[in-house]
Design an enzyme around this catalytic site. Structure first.
Site, mmCIF file in Angstrom:
data_model
loop_
_atom_site.group_PDB
_atom_site.id
_atom_site.type_symbol
_atom_site.label_atom_id
_atom_site.label_comp_id
_atom_site.label_asym_id
_atom_site.label_seq_id
_atom_site.Cartn_x
_atom_site.Cartn_y
_atom_site.Cartn_z
ATOM 1 N N LEU A 96 0.626 -1.179 -0.122
ATOM 2 C CA LEU A 96 -0.008 -0.027 0.003
ATOM 3 C C LEU A 96 0.882 1.296 0.059
ATOM 4 O O LEU A 96 2.091 1.262 0.374
ATOM 5 C CB LEU A 96 -0.787 0.038 1.314
ATOM 6 C CG LEU A 96 -1.826 -1.375 1.291
ATOM 7 C CD1 LEU A 96 -2.195 -1.438 2.842
ATOM 8 C CD2 LEU A 96 -2.799 -1.138 0.401
ATOM 9 N N PRO A 97 0.413 2.550 -0.579
ATOM 10 C CA PRO A 97 1.088 3.593 -0.592
ATOM 11 C C PRO A 97 1.636 4.458 0.625
ATOM 12 O O PRO A 97 2.626 4.944 0.513
ATOM 13 C CB PRO A 97 0.208 4.630 -1.459
ATOM 14 C CG PRO A 97 -0.916 3.725 -1.995
ATOM 15 C CD PRO A 97 -1.073 2.606 -0.941
ATOM 16 N N ASN A 101 -3.131 4.377 4.647
ATOM 17 C CA ASN A 101 -3.615 3.239 3.849
ATOM 18 C C ASN A 101 -3.510 2.009 4.517
ATOM 19 O O ASN A 101 -4.601 1.070 4.687
ATOM 20 C CB ASN A 101 -3.119 3.156 2.496
ATOM 21 C CG ASN A 101 -3.249 4.526 1.539
ATOM 22 O OD1 ASN A 101 -2.290 5.096 1.262
ATOM 23 N ND2 ASN A 101 -4.652 4.776 1.170
ATOM 24 N N THR A 127 6.083 0.803 2.556
ATOM 25 C CA THR A 127 6.840 1.672 3.158
ATOM 26 C C THR A 127 6.264 2.578 4.017
ATOM 27 O O THR A 127 5.479 3.508 3.498
ATOM 28 C CB THR A 127 7.912 2.247 2.232
ATOM 29 O OG1 THR A 127 8.473 1.205 1.206
ATOM 30 C CG2 THR A 127 8.854 3.049 3.135
ATOM 31 N N LYS A 202 14.491 -0.012 5.324
ATOM 32 C CA LYS A 202 13.769 0.563 4.009
ATOM 33 C C LYS A 202 14.096 2.271 3.814
ATOM 34 O O LYS A 202 14.294 2.780 2.684
ATOM 35 C CB LYS A 202 12.484 0.411 3.710
ATOM 36 C CG LYS A 202 11.728 0.919 2.542
ATOM 37 C CD LYS A 202 12.346 0.503 1.234
ATOM 38 C CE LYS A 202 11.956 1.112 -0.138
ATOM 39 N NZ LYS A 202 10.469 0.895 -0.301
ATOM 40 N N LYS A 277 7.095 11.223 0.220
ATOM 41 C CA LYS A 277 6.707 10.520 1.249
ATOM 42 C C LYS A 277 7.741 9.808 2.162
ATOM 43 O O LYS A 277 7.911 10.028 3.337
ATOM 44 C CB LYS A 277 5.474 9.754 0.943
ATOM 45 C CG LYS A 277 4.700 9.023 2.156
ATOM 46 C CD LYS A 277 5.314 7.506 2.425
ATOM 47 C CE LYS A 277 5.021 6.785 1.030
ATOM 48 N NZ LYS A 277 5.362 5.157 1.483
#
Length: 329
Positions: A96-97, A101, A127, A202, A277
């Site tokens: 998911l973004p 979310n 992430t 990440k 983001k």
């Protein structure tokens, strides 16, 4: 059911008749359990396809129904929402973004936790903020299930070829079960520690990636201004100490490489707004840990500026185009 063959076998020159030969099904011969998949975007779509290629029956959903068509044509079962996925599968992967979310997909009105089965394994490859991963893990544990964070690196190309790198955080005793699934989609599956450490790895990777892409774009642009052919310059860089992933695998200059977003007007790939983001997550983490990240901070400013200038839905390598346009103003 095991197959039984009756016949002869010979041992040390002697023959025995009417001996049972039992063929016991191996794990690969046995039918594989269903895997749920939530989020079929640029990354999730090829990841789900690779699960199907490895023989896993996939039950999937996405907020955009049109995103489900390709995996449905390959045999995936499509349902209406994440809770239905949880009702039909006890191993679920989400891609998911952003943090909101993820919170909605897991804990929302039609979220996974509404119908999750005890003993289920939930793997989030989004992430997001490490703190949100920890919150979802705690909520999942209350339902008798297991949550692991497993963000990815490698981009759409690696997702298509099944060569992603997964950075996994969660209970170590659950790692092998997660690795079995993740290995269908990735070439590297690395255990990083408890929940949230996958996200930490990440975030650090993407901060370096953003800095590297800006540096590669500036370098290529300077070389072009000095009269160098961009393909020649890329060749020199890639056999020299300046070589990096942004120069040799994902070059940002149109015409230098085939099969990358810069060769397709920066369409597809990893959106600039997602990079902004992720850099914001890195900034938050740097602030909370009192870590100095001057280049990370500058990269965040540049990608935020790009979003404001209409680059949000282009691949993050479009920073090369952005820099060129900045010069003309």
């Amino acid at each position: 059911m095991a197959a039984v063959l009756r016949g002869f076998r010979c041992l040390v020159g002697k023959c025995y008749s009417n001996v049972d030969f039992t063929i016991v099904p191996t794990r690969s011969m046995a039918s594989k359990t269903h895997v749920g998949f939530v989020g079929l975007g640029n990354m999730g779509n090829p990841m789900a396809k690779n699960l199907l290629k490895h023989g896993y029956p996939v039950i999937a959903t996405d907020v955009f129904p049109e995103s489900c068509k390709e995996v449905q044509e390959l045999g995936a079962q499509i349902v209406d929402n994440p809770s239905e996925v949880a009702d039909r599968a006890d191993r679920i992967i989400t891609m998911l973004p952003s943090s909101p979310n993820v919170i909605n997909v897991y804990a929302g009105p039609n979220g996974i936790l509404k119908k999750v089965k005890k003993g289920s394994l939930l793997i989030d490859s989004s992430t997001i903020d490490p703190a949100v991963s920890k919150e979802m893990a705690a909520a999942t544990e209350k339902m008798g299930a297991v949550f692991m964070d497993a963000p990815v690196s490698g981009g759409v190309g690696a997702a298509n070829s099944g060569k992603l790198t997964f950075m996994v955080g969660g209970a170590e005793e659950e790692f092998n079960a997660a690795k079995e699934l993740l290995s269908c989609m990735g070439a590297n599956v690395v255990y990083c520690g408890q929940v949230g450490t996958g996200q930490a790895a990440k975030i650090c990777n993407n901060m370096l990636l953003a800095i590297g892409m800006i540096g590669t774009s500036e370098t290529m642009n300077l070389g072009i201004r000095l009269g160098l052919d961009p393909k020649l310059l890329a060749t020199v860089l890639n056999m020299s100490s300046g070589r990096c992933w942004s120069s040799d695998t994902y070059n940002p200059v149109p015409g230098v490489m085939e099969g990358v977003p810069s060769a397709n007007n920066y369409q597809g790939g990893f959106f600039t707004h997602l990079m902004a983001k992720d850099l914001g997550l890195a900034q938050d983490s740097a602030t909370s840990t009192r870590t100095s990240v001057p280049l990370g901070s500058l990269a965040h400013q540049i990608y935020r500026m790009m979003c404001a200038r209409g680059y949000g839905s282009k691949d993050f390598s479009s920073v090369f185009q952005f820099l060129r346009e900045e010069e003309s103003q």
